[in-house]
Design a protein around this motif. Sequence first.
Motif: not given
Length: 290
Positions: A98-118
């Motif tokens: 995408a050749e971005l000018d910058y990135t913002v890095g964030s944590i919105h997802y922490v591990d997952q449920f037993p069914n694999g859903k984040p």
Amino acid sequence: MSWTNYHTHSYFCDGKFAPEEHVKEAVKQGLYAYGVSTHSPVPFDSSWNMKMEEVPRYVKEVRQAAEAYKNDIQVYLGMEVDYIPNIVGCSSDFIQKAELDYTVGSIHYVDQFPNGKPWEIDGPHQLFLDGLSTIFHNDIRAAVERYYELTRHMIQYDCPDVIGHLDKIKMQNEDGNLFSEDEGWYRDAVEETLEVIAQSSAIVEVNTRGLYKKATDTPYPSPWILEKILEKNIPICLNADSHIPTEITKGFSEAAHILKEIGFNQLHILYNGEWQGVDFDTKGLKMLNH
């Protein structure tokens, strides 16, 4: 005097209106620069991440807005990258292409449920409680420490330009019912994370969304964390995490007042193609040449 804002969302993710509408408002408010940072695509169902097939149109629309308003404002193409180890990060192929000018890095997802859903840590509170119970057996310390561990992992192995809402997980801590930020283990987790940040080139954003949405009493990160950031000489920027045009500078004066009281004298901005420190006060940036 005015501001900049590099954490913004449009109709490509969970924001509203086209990027151009946001840019028009930025011009109206006299911003020096504006960055568009839609939520990055993820390889699973999500109601608020951009779809992978939309990336080319997203890039095109932002670049067109940048060209159309180049005489009024500097517009930058970014993305808020939802870091998930071995799945999505700033080095992912689609982000590099995408050749971005910058990135913002964030944590919105922490591990997952037993069914694999984040597990979303900034979604509805009941969803947070469900994940806390199912994944971490109601051990809030383990969950929060894992959140900060993932943040450190992102910085060490796939570092963004800007670290988004560093202590976002506190939004789930309504009235301090789950944990106290004064607890030793919490402060240790934050301190360890700041040490990693200090060894990187990343900028920590001061995010006002919690303030103006009345989700928190303080910005992300909390003032005591900001004091440590100042001690460690870690650069900061001021962002609104805006989802509609009228939010693009919301909470800025309040946050700037907090920052000045702590002792900060500069905010980092992306301007003329590079990140640089600029003096500020509660009314805006003290731009000498623009």
